[in-house]
Design a protein around this motif. Structure first.
Motif, PDB file in Angstrom:
ATOM      1  N   GLY A   3      80.227  42.676 -22.693  1.00  0.00           N
ATOM      2  CA  GLY A   3      80.459  43.564 -22.406  1.00  0.00           C
ATOM      3  C   GLY A   3      80.003  44.930 -21.605  1.00  0.00           C
ATOM      4  O   GLY A   3      80.374  44.337 -20.765  1.00  0.00           O
ATOM      5  N   ARG A  53      83.416  49.464 -24.122  1.00  0.00           N
ATOM      6  CA  ARG A  53      82.565  48.883 -23.889  1.00  0.00           C
ATOM      7  C   ARG A  53      82.402  49.110 -25.456  1.00  0.00           C
ATOM      8  O   ARG A  53      83.415  50.053 -26.395  1.00  0.00           O
ATOM      9  N   SER A  54      80.846  48.845 -26.121  1.00  0.00           N
ATOM     10  CA  SER A  54      81.339  49.192 -27.380  1.00  0.00           C
ATOM     11  C   SER A  54      81.124  49.998 -28.185  1.00  0.00           C
ATOM     12  O   SER A  54      81.555  50.848 -29.890  1.00  0.00           O
ATOM     13  N   HIS A  79      75.162  43.172 -27.540  1.00  0.00           N
ATOM     14  CA  HIS A  79      75.712  43.391 -28.335  1.00  0.00           C
ATOM     15  C   HIS A  79      77.017  43.536 -28.471  1.00  0.00           C
ATOM     16  O   HIS A  79      78.376  43.546 -29.068  1.00  0.00           O
ATOM     17  N   ARG A  83      79.342  42.262 -31.273  1.00  0.00           N
ATOM     18  CA  ARG A  83      81.157  42.403 -31.505  1.00  0.00           C
ATOM     19  C   ARG A  83      81.618  41.342 -31.579  1.00  0.00           C
ATOM     20  O   ARG A  83      82.937  41.032 -33.025  1.00  0.00           O
ATOM     21  N   ARG A 113      67.987  46.991 -32.724  1.00  0.00           N
ATOM     22  CA  ARG A 113      68.279  45.820 -32.287  1.00  0.00           C
ATOM     23  C   ARG A 113      67.404  44.463 -33.110  1.00  0.00           C
ATOM     24  O   ARG A 113      68.044  43.463 -32.587  1.00  0.00           O
ATOM     25  N   LEU A 116      70.467  43.826 -35.357  1.00  0.00           N
ATOM     26  CA  LEU A 116      71.324  42.784 -34.207  1.00  0.00           C
ATOM     27  C   LEU A 116      71.078  41.661 -34.341  1.00  0.00           C
ATOM     28  O   LEU A 116      71.562  40.398 -34.084  1.00  0.00           O
TER      29      LEU A 116
END
Length: 359
Positions: A3, A53-54, A79, A83, A113, A116
Motif C-alpha cells: 500500500g 492507494r486505498s 489495507h 484490497r 480495523r 478488516l
C-alpha cells in the motif's frame, strides 16, 4: 502488493523482490508509483505496476488486473491485504499476507480495523507476523495458518555508501547544531502513537542539563504543526527536520537513539541503532523486547519520568553506553539475514503452489 508502505515494509519488499528474482522467480510489485521511485523495485529486477492507494476507488480493479496471471499474491500491511482479498475474490490464487505492525486507531476506526483484520486473516492461506504478538493476534482473529516471519533489515544500497575515508559525523552534527552538546535522535512519522508528546515533556526537563542535549526528530506527519508550536512556546531543545533520505548518517552521528512511543512492532529505528552501535532508549511496548533483548534501555511505556531518567543516566555513564554497543552487536548477529528471509518466504510460496502428491 504494497500500500502506502512505511519504511520498514517497503524496504522489506524491495529486499524480497531482489532475492526472489535472483532465485528465478518472476516478481511483480504492485504499489503507488512513488514507492518505485523511492525503493527502485524495477532496479531489483521486478516489474512494477502502479496501483494507487486505498483511497482511490480504482485501486482494487487495478490490482485485480495485475493479478490475472499470478500463481500467488503476497500482500504487506493490513489495507493492502484487504484490497488483495477483494481483488482475488472468486479466484483460487493463494494469498500470503505479512503484518509488519499493529495498526493504530481509535473509536470507529478501531472497529473498522478489527473487521478488516478478521476478513484478511480468514481469507489468507498464510499470515506472517513480524513479532510473536502479531502472530498471536492473527490466530485469535481467525487465521488458518499464522507464522513468525523472518524479517531482515536490508543493508545500505550502493547509492547510500560513501567514499570518504572519515565518517561524516562532525559535518552532520554541525549541520544539526549539535557541536559541543549531546545529539539525541528519534525517527518516525509524526503520529500520536509515536510518543512525541512524551518526548517533548522529557525534553523540557533536559533543559537543565549542562550542556543541553539537542533532540532531532526526522519524519513528517499530521502532528507537525502541533509539535512545532510546543517547541517554540516552551523553548524546547528539539528540532523537527522533516523527512530525510540520510537517516542512516543522522543516526550514526547521534549519541543516543530514542524510541518513546508504541511505534512499530519491529522498529526500523531500533534495528538501525543497534547496527550503528548507537545506544537506544525505548518504551517497552509491542515487540521491542523480542527484537532487542537486553541491548537497550527499556522503560515502561507512557512513563515520561522513567524515559527522561534513562536518557540522563546514559548521558552520564560512558561505560554503560559502551556495554550497550557491545550487546547490540551481539544481538544483531541473532537476527535473520536477507538470504534467510528470502528462503523462508520462498519455502512458503513453494508449499502453496507446488502440486501435492496423490495419496
Amino acid at each position: 502488493m504494497l500500500g502506502g508502505g512505511n519504511a520498514g515494509s517497503s524496504a522489506h519488499v524491495r529486499s524480497l523482490a531482489a532475492g526472489l528474482v535472483a532465485r528465478g522467480v518472476r516478481v511483480t510489485v504492485c504499489a503507488p508509483v512513488g514507492a518505485d521511485h523511492t525503493y527502485d523495485f524495477t532496479g531489483a529486477g521486478a516489474e512494477h505496476v502502479h496501483v494507487p492507494r486505498s483511497s482511490d476507488p480504482g485501486s482494487v480493479a487495478a490490482l485485480r488486473a495485475a493479478c490475472t496471471d499470478a500463481d500467488l499474491v503476497h500482500a504487506h500491511g493490513l489495507h493492502a491485504s484487504f484490497r488483495a482479498v477483494l481483488a482475488l475474490s472468486g479466484r483460487g490464487t493463494p494469498l500470503v499476507v505479512t503484518w509488519h505492525n499493529r495498526a493504530h486507531a481509535e473509536g470507529a476506526r478501531a472497529h473498522l480495523r478489527r473487521l478488516l483484520e478478521r476478513r484478511v486473516a480468514r481469507a489468507a492461506a498464510v499470515v506472517l507476523g513480524t513479532t510473536s504478538e502479531l502472530v498471536d493476534r492473527a490466530r485469535r482473529t481467525g487465521a488458518r495458518d499464522a507464522r513468525l516471519a523472518a524479517v531482515a533489515l536490508p543493508g545500505p544500497r550502493p547509492a547510500d555508501s560513501h567514499d570518504d575515508a572519515e565518517p561524516p559525523h562532525p559535518k552532520v552534527r554541525a549541520e544539526l547544531g549539535a557541536i559541543g552538546r549531546p545529539l539525541l535522535m528519534a525517527v518516525g512519522s509524526l503520529d500520536r502513537h509515536r510518543g512525541y508528546d512524551l518526548l517533548l515533556d522529557a525534553a523540557r526537563g533536559w533543559r537543565g542539563l549542562d550542556p543541553v542535549p539537542l533532540v532531532v526528530v526526522a519524519g513528517e506527519g499530521p502532528l507537525r504543526a502541533e509539535l512545532q508550536g510546543r517547541i517554540e512556546d516552551e523553548e524546547l531543545p528539539v528540532r523537527l527536520v522533516g523527512r530525510r533520505d540520510d537517516v542512516g548518517e543522522l543516526l550514526a552521528a547521534a549519541d543516543l537513539a530514542l524510541l518513546p512511543g508504541r511505534g512499530e512492532s519491529r522498529s526500523v529505528l531500533a534495528q538501525e541503532a543497534l547496527h550503528a552501535r548507537v545506544p537506544l532508549v525505548a518504551a517497552l511496548a509491542g515487540g521491542i523486547r523480542e527484537l532487542v533483548g537486553d541491548a537497550a534501555e527499556l522503560v515502561p511505556a507512557d512513563d515520561t519520568e522513567a524515559f527522561s531518567d534513562a536518557v540522563v543516566r546514559l548521558l552520564g555513564d560512558p561505560g554503560r553506553c559502551e556495554a550497550l554497543r557491545d550487546l547490540g552487536t551481539r544481538q544483531t548477529a541473532t537476527w535473520p539475514t536477507e538470504d534467510e528471509t528470502v528462503a523462508q518466504v520462498l519455502s512458503v510460496y513453494d508449499e502453496l503452489t507446488q502440486p501435492r502428491p496423490m495419496i
